[in-house]
Design an enzyme around this catalytic site. Structure first.
Site, PDB file in Angstrom:
ATOM      1  N   LYS A 139      -6.955  -4.515  -0.950  1.00  0.00           N
ATOM      2  CA  LYS A 139      -7.648  -3.483  -0.171  1.00  0.00           C
ATOM      3  C   LYS A 139      -8.828  -4.070   0.612  1.00  0.00           C
ATOM      4  O   LYS A 139      -9.182  -3.551   1.674  1.00  0.00           O
ATOM      5  CB  LYS A 139      -8.083  -2.331  -1.093  1.00  0.00           C
ATOM      6  N   GLY A 196     -11.844   7.217  -2.948  1.00  0.00           N
ATOM      7  CA  GLY A 196     -12.038   6.885  -4.361  1.00  0.00           C
ATOM      8  C   GLY A 196     -10.878   7.463  -5.147  1.00  0.00           C
ATOM      9  O   GLY A 196      -9.729   7.430  -4.680  1.00  0.00           O
ATOM     10  N   ALA A 222       5.336   8.509   2.810  1.00  0.00           N
ATOM     11  CA  ALA A 222       5.295   9.971   2.967  1.00  0.00           C
ATOM     12  C   ALA A 222       6.005  10.705   1.833  1.00  0.00           C
ATOM     13  O   ALA A 222       6.034  11.934   1.832  1.00  0.00           O
ATOM     14  CB  ALA A 222       5.914  10.356   4.311  1.00  0.00           C
ATOM     15  N   THR A 223       6.560   9.986   0.875  1.00  0.00           N
ATOM     16  CA  THR A 223       7.333  10.657  -0.182  1.00  0.00           C
ATOM     17  C   THR A 223       6.460  11.212  -1.300  1.00  0.00           C
ATOM     18  O   THR A 223       6.970  11.882  -2.199  1.00  0.00           O
ATOM     19  CB  THR A 223       8.350   9.672  -0.808  1.00  0.00           C
ATOM     20  N   TYR A 237      -5.561  -6.007  -6.807  1.00  0.00           N
ATOM     21  CA  TYR A 237      -5.513  -4.748  -6.036  1.00  0.00           C
ATOM     22  C   TYR A 237      -6.736  -4.680  -5.114  1.00  0.00           C
ATOM     23  O   TYR A 237      -6.618  -4.351  -3.927  1.00  0.00           O
ATOM     24  CB  TYR A 237      -5.459  -3.523  -6.967  1.00  0.00           C
ATOM     25  N   ASN A 266      -0.225   4.036   5.223  1.00  0.00           N
ATOM     26  CA  ASN A 266      -0.620   4.600   3.924  1.00  0.00           C
ATOM     27  C   ASN A 266       0.152   4.013   2.746  1.00  0.00           C
ATOM     28  O   ASN A 266      -0.374   3.973   1.629  1.00  0.00           O
ATOM     29  CB  ASN A 266      -0.408   6.129   3.999  1.00  0.00           C
ATOM     30  N   ARG A 296      12.312   6.418  -1.077  1.00  0.00           N
ATOM     31  CA  ARG A 296      13.076   7.444  -1.784  1.00  0.00           C
ATOM     32  C   ARG A 296      13.647   8.470  -0.800  1.00  0.00           C
ATOM     33  O   ARG A 296      13.015   9.457  -0.445  1.00  0.00           O
ATOM     34  CB  ARG A 296      12.198   8.113  -2.847  1.00  0.00           C
ATOM     35  N   THR A 334      -2.727  11.395  -7.758  1.00  0.00           N
ATOM     36  CA  THR A 334      -1.390  11.334  -7.136  1.00  0.00           C
ATOM     37  C   THR A 334      -0.488  10.616  -8.144  1.00  0.00           C
ATOM     38  O   THR A 334      -0.831  10.504  -9.319  1.00  0.00           O
ATOM     39  CB  THR A 334      -1.446  10.500  -5.836  1.00  0.00           C
TER      40      THR A 334
END
Ligand code: NDP
Ligand code: 8X3
Length: 254
Positions: free
Chosen positions: A158, A185, A13-14, A154, A88, A38, A189
């Site tokens: 997933k 996709g 959530a950071t 990766y 997430n 964090r 971020t």
């Protein structure tokens, strides 16, 4: 009689998708347990969102099994009855061919994206089973549906999330628990900053020449998913920027 707000537990959530989801959930009267490593960012988010809803924060690394269970078992009673779990937390680490990839990067991706998701779920699912309700949203990726050059591990992590999402849905079906995945996709971020280990210009290049998704776009979809009537379960959803047709086909402005 007071009606309790739903409580959502959001990992990662950071930043990015998790943070945007927390902000949107707070604006819509969902109480929050917000997680990440964090602490400073969690503190800021808590002070902002507490104006709108009840917020509790937990600081732990999803790789650390005992920390995950200790943190979740330490939840105050007011936050322990989780209705919505948003799995997430995750990232890509590196972008290399299979012969050149770093084993530390492989460990990070499998430990965080796969095992971390499993630990958090294992700690939260028993109470959902006991009350015979709950909603788990697993954040997968188009990388869980297709493999692209240098994406190897990766993509494997997933694809594992995709399989776990299906397995959870099957195994939790007797208890009436909703389970579904949202598979984005390209979303702008901190994802590419992490993948390229702080090489900002390389990270920025990923999103040049087309309009990527914003984390708010994915938050909006997650909120849509959780606000369907309880008999409706969105099991598996792929969302890409309009400029993207697949993991490897992207229309950039020339
Ligand atoms: P960000 O880098 O912006 O956010 C990642 C979040 O995960 C941060 O809050 C971070 O918190 C948390 N996290 C990372 N490692 C750990 C850890 N070891 N323990 C606890 N928390 C951790 O990326 P996104 O928002 O883009 O990514 C969120 C999810 O969306 C990931 O699962 C990613 O794979 C997925 N995704 C992203 C896409 C994109 O293009 N951006 C596309 C498809 C899927 P902290 O560092 O504070 O611990
Ligand atoms: C993140 C999207 O294309 O970088 O999962 O793998 S991609």
């Amino acid at each position: 009689m007071t009606i309790k707000n739903p409580i959502a537990f959001i990992t990662g959530a950071t930043s990015g998708i998790g943070k945007s989801t927390a902000i949107l959930f707070a604006a819509n009267g969902i109480d929050l347990v917000l997680c990440g490593r964090r602490q400073d960012r969690l503190d800021i988010l808590k002070s902002e969102l507490s104006k709108q809803t009840k917020v509790h924060t937990l600081t732990f690394d999803v790789r650390n099994k005992s920390d995950v269970f200790d943190a979740i078992n330490s939840l105050p009673e007011a936050f322990s009855d989780i209705d919505i779990l948003v799995n997430n937390a995750g990232n890509a680490h590196g972008l290399d061919t299979i012969d050149e990839g770093s084993t530390d990067d492989w460990d990070a991706m499998l430990d965080i994206n796969v095992k971390g998701l499993l630990y958090v779920s294992k700690a939260i699912i028993p109470k959902m089973i006991a009350k015979k309700s709950g909603h788990i949203i697993n954040i997968g990726s188009t990388a869980g549906k297709e493999v692209y050059p240098k994406g190897n591990v990766y993509c494997a992590s997933k694809h594992a999330v995709d399989a776990i999402n299906q397995g959870m849905r099957i195994d939790l079906n007797p208890y009436g628990i909703r389970v579904g995945a949202v598979n984005p996709g390209l979303v702008e971020t901190e994802f590419s900053d992490v993948r390229f280990k702080g090489d900002t210009s390389r990270a920025e290049n990923v999103y040049q020449g087309f309009q990527p998704l914003k984390p708010e776009d994915i938050a909006d979809i997650i909120h849509f998913v959780v606000t369907r009537p309880y008999h409706v379960n969105i099991a598996d959803l792929i969302v890409m920027p309009t400029a993207q047709a697949s993991a490897t086909i992207l229309k950039r402005n020339s």
